[in-house]
Design a protein around this motif. Structure first.
Motif, PDB file in Angstrom:
ATOM      1  N   ASP A 103       1.215  -1.129   0.330  1.00  0.00           N
ATOM      2  CA  ASP A 103      -0.010   0.237   0.206  1.00  0.00           C
ATOM      3  C   ASP A 103       1.043   1.137  -0.074  1.00  0.00           C
ATOM      4  O   ASP A 103       0.345   1.923  -0.340  1.00  0.00           O
ATOM      5  N   GLY A 104       2.000   1.353   0.213  1.00  0.00           N
ATOM      6  CA  GLY A 104       3.590   2.432   0.831  1.00  0.00           C
ATOM      7  C   GLY A 104       4.916   1.877   0.937  1.00  0.00           C
ATOM      8  O   GLY A 104       4.482   0.803   1.748  1.00  0.00           O
ATOM      9  N   GLN A 105       5.141   2.670   0.552  1.00  0.00           N
ATOM     10  CA  GLN A 105       6.888   2.330   0.688  1.00  0.00           C
ATOM     11  C   GLN A 105       7.457   3.690   0.502  1.00  0.00           C
ATOM     12  O   GLN A 105       7.559   4.319   0.043  1.00  0.00           O
ATOM     13  N   TRP A 106       8.868   3.348   1.794  1.00  0.00           N
ATOM     14  CA  TRP A 106       9.999   4.480   1.599  1.00  0.00           C
ATOM     15  C   TRP A 106      11.065   4.200   1.591  1.00  0.00           C
ATOM     16  O   TRP A 106      10.936   2.902   1.769  1.00  0.00           O
ATOM     17  N   HIS A 107      11.709   4.751   1.128  1.00  0.00           N
ATOM     18  CA  HIS A 107      13.234   4.320   1.485  1.00  0.00           C
ATOM     19  C   HIS A 107      14.156   4.997   2.109  1.00  0.00           C
ATOM     20  O   HIS A 107      14.273   5.965   3.086  1.00  0.00           O
ATOM     21  N   PHE A 108      15.076   4.299   3.178  1.00  0.00           N
ATOM     22  CA  PHE A 108      16.463   4.571   3.974  1.00  0.00           C
ATOM     23  C   PHE A 108      17.745   3.782   3.962  1.00  0.00           C
ATOM     24  O   PHE A 108      17.209   3.117   2.853  1.00  0.00           O
ATOM     25  N   HIS A 109      18.411   4.426   4.836  1.00  0.00           N
ATOM     26  CA  HIS A 109      19.626   3.547   5.085  1.00  0.00           C
ATOM     27  C   HIS A 109      19.699   2.823   5.689  1.00  0.00           C
ATOM     28  O   HIS A 109      19.556   3.617   6.772  1.00  0.00           O
ATOM     29  N   GLU A 110      20.380   2.280   6.226  1.00  0.00           N
ATOM     30  CA  GLU A 110      21.516   1.411   7.298  1.00  0.00           C
ATOM     31  C   GLU A 110      22.144   1.091   8.226  1.00  0.00           C
ATOM     32  O   GLU A 110      22.445   0.376   6.773  1.00  0.00           O
ATOM     33  N   ARG A 111      22.940   1.162   8.314  1.00  0.00           N
ATOM     34  CA  ARG A 111      24.522   1.048   7.839  1.00  0.00           C
ATOM     35  C   ARG A 111      25.024   1.741   7.383  1.00  0.00           C
ATOM     36  O   ARG A 111      25.938   0.045   6.462  1.00  0.00           O
ATOM     37  N   GLY A 112      24.848   2.182   5.712  1.00  0.00           N
ATOM     38  CA  GLY A 112      25.466   2.527   5.365  1.00  0.00           C
ATOM     39  C   GLY A 112      25.158   1.757   3.429  1.00  0.00           C
ATOM     40  O   GLY A 112      24.886   2.509   2.531  1.00  0.00           O
ATOM     41  N   GLU A 113      23.278   0.885   3.261  1.00  0.00           N
ATOM     42  CA  GLU A 113      23.196   0.191   2.924  1.00  0.00           C
ATOM     43  C   GLU A 113      21.427   0.812   2.817  1.00  0.00           C
ATOM     44  O   GLU A 113      20.433   1.237   3.490  1.00  0.00           O
ATOM     45  N   PRO A 114      20.819   0.295   1.242  1.00  0.00           N
ATOM     46  CA  PRO A 114      19.920   0.898   0.960  1.00  0.00           C
ATOM     47  C   PRO A 114      18.594  -0.394   1.635  1.00  0.00           C
ATOM     48  O   PRO A 114      18.866  -1.432   1.499  1.00  0.00           O
ATOM     49  N   TRP A 115      17.645   0.734   2.309  1.00  0.00           N
ATOM     50  CA  TRP A 115      16.021  -0.689   2.476  1.00  0.00           C
ATOM     51  C   TRP A 115      15.380  -0.206   2.220  1.00  0.00           C
ATOM     52  O   TRP A 115      15.162   1.409   2.045  1.00  0.00           O
ATOM     53  N   VAL A 116      13.885  -0.648   1.751  1.00  0.00           N
ATOM     54  CA  VAL A 116      13.309  -0.368   2.093  1.00  0.00           C
ATOM     55  C   VAL A 116      11.800  -0.485   2.697  1.00  0.00           C
ATOM     56  O   VAL A 116      12.028  -1.432   3.536  1.00  0.00           O
ATOM     57  N   GLY A 117      11.165   0.895   3.432  1.00  0.00           N
ATOM     58  CA  GLY A 117      10.537  -0.045   4.179  1.00  0.00           C
ATOM     59  C   GLY A 117       8.175  -0.254   3.587  1.00  0.00           C
ATOM     60  O   GLY A 117       8.561   0.723   3.044  1.00  0.00           O
ATOM     61  N   PHE A 118       7.935  -0.564   4.144  1.00  0.00           N
ATOM     62  CA  PHE A 118       6.699  -0.696   3.496  1.00  0.00           C
ATOM     63  C   PHE A 118       5.608  -1.175   3.910  1.00  0.00           C
ATOM     64  O   PHE A 118       5.278  -1.764   5.302  1.00  0.00           O
ATOM     65  N   ARG A 119       3.710  -0.362   3.680  1.00  0.00           N
ATOM     66  CA  ARG A 119       3.113  -1.332   4.110  1.00  0.00           C
ATOM     67  C   ARG A 119       1.888  -2.121   3.486  1.00  0.00           C
ATOM     68  O   ARG A 119       1.940  -1.742   2.340  1.00  0.00           O
ATOM     69  N   LEU A 120       1.623  -3.039   3.660  1.00  0.00           N
ATOM     70  CA  LEU A 120       0.461  -4.035   3.268  1.00  0.00           C
ATOM     71  C   LEU A 120      -0.694  -4.649   4.123  1.00  0.00           C
ATOM     72  O   LEU A 120      -0.539  -4.852   5.165  1.00  0.00           O
ATOM     73  N   SER A 121      -1.565  -4.885   3.544  1.00  0.00           N
ATOM     74  CA  SER A 121      -2.964  -5.923   4.306  1.00  0.00           C
ATOM     75  C   SER A 121      -2.981  -7.103   3.432  1.00  0.00           C
ATOM     76  O   SER A 121      -3.234  -7.124   2.683  1.00  0.00           O
ATOM     77  N   PRO A 122      -2.452  -8.098   4.457  1.00  0.00           N
ATOM     78  CA  PRO A 122      -2.294  -9.265   3.383  1.00  0.00           C
ATOM     79  C   PRO A 122      -3.380 -10.368   3.059  1.00  0.00           C
ATOM     80  O   PRO A 122      -3.002 -10.720   2.236  1.00  0.00           O
ATOM     81  N   GLY A 123      -5.436  -8.941   3.679  1.00  0.00           N
ATOM     82  CA  GLY A 123      -5.636  -9.644   3.638  1.00  0.00           C
ATOM     83  C   GLY A 123      -7.184  -9.292   3.941  1.00  0.00           C
ATOM     84  O   GLY A 123      -6.760  -9.033   5.360  1.00  0.00           O
ATOM     85  N   HIS A 124      -7.821 -10.457   4.212  1.00  0.00           N
ATOM     86  CA  HIS A 124      -9.343 -10.094   4.421  1.00  0.00           C
ATOM     87  C   HIS A 124      -9.045 -10.335   6.337  1.00  0.00           C
ATOM     88  O   HIS A 124      -8.979 -11.356   6.740  1.00  0.00           O
ATOM     89  N   GLY A 125      -9.564  -9.369   6.712  1.00  0.00           N
ATOM     90  CA  GLY A 125      -9.706  -8.855   8.018  1.00  0.00           C
ATOM     91  C   GLY A 125      -8.172  -9.332   8.682  1.00  0.00           C
ATOM     92  O   GLY A 125      -8.057  -9.462  10.503  1.00  0.00           O
TER      93      GLY A 125
END
Length: 155
Positions: free
Chosen positions: A39-61
């Motif tokens: 549903d959304g994603q954002w990018h950041f660096h952790e210990r100099g490496e690229p990471w992605v954060g994300f949000r999702l709803s895997p299914g009903h309820g």
């Protein structure tokens, strides 16, 4: 050659490294890569490496899951409509039909699609084959309460 595991055109899968115990997936041998709806994603660096954060709803309820993963790659993907977009890829464990294997998944907006995950042929290679006349051959996986660490807890 060992016998391959037969899958239907849709199956229940787990992505335990991402905190997803079960998720409906469309098995698509015509698609090269696998895609996971976020549903959304954002990018950041952790210990100099690229990471992605994300949000999702895997299914009903199932509620909303917020997770993070190291970026494995960023590359162009052409969808079935011929549209080319740049997508983030992560590597994660796929649990399917009693088999756990590490696969690449791109994070994309699959809103409006019937399945939050598309399982492509690179994830199927050498282990699975598909019978397009069948579905959910391996049953529904048990739900998992595992969750990824929040961004606050990894920093």
């Amino acid at each position: 050659m060992a016998t391959k595991i037969v899958l239907g055109w849709r199956e229940w899968v787990g992505l335990p490294d991402l905190g997803i115990g079960r998720l409906r997936a469309k098995v698509d041998s015509g698609a090269r890569s696998s895609a996971l709806h976020v549903d959304g994603q954002w990018h950041f660096h952790e210990r100099g490496e690229p990471w992605v954060g994300f949000r999702l709803s895997p299914g009903h309820g199932a509620g909303m899951i917020e997770g993070v993963a190291p970026v494995f790659d960023v590359r162009e993907v052409t969808d079935s409509g011929g549209h080319c977009t740049r997508r983030v890829f992560v590597r994660t464990t796929l649990s399917l039909a009693g088999v756990d294997r590490v696969i690449e998944i791109n994070l994309s907006d699959r809103r409006g699609m019937l399945f939050p995950m598309l399982l492509g042929r690179t994830a199927l290679a050498r282990v699975f084959t598909v019978d397009p006349a069948r579905s959910f051959l391996h049953g529904r996986l048990p739900s998992s309460t595992a969750r990824l660490p929040s961004l606050k807890s990894i920093r």
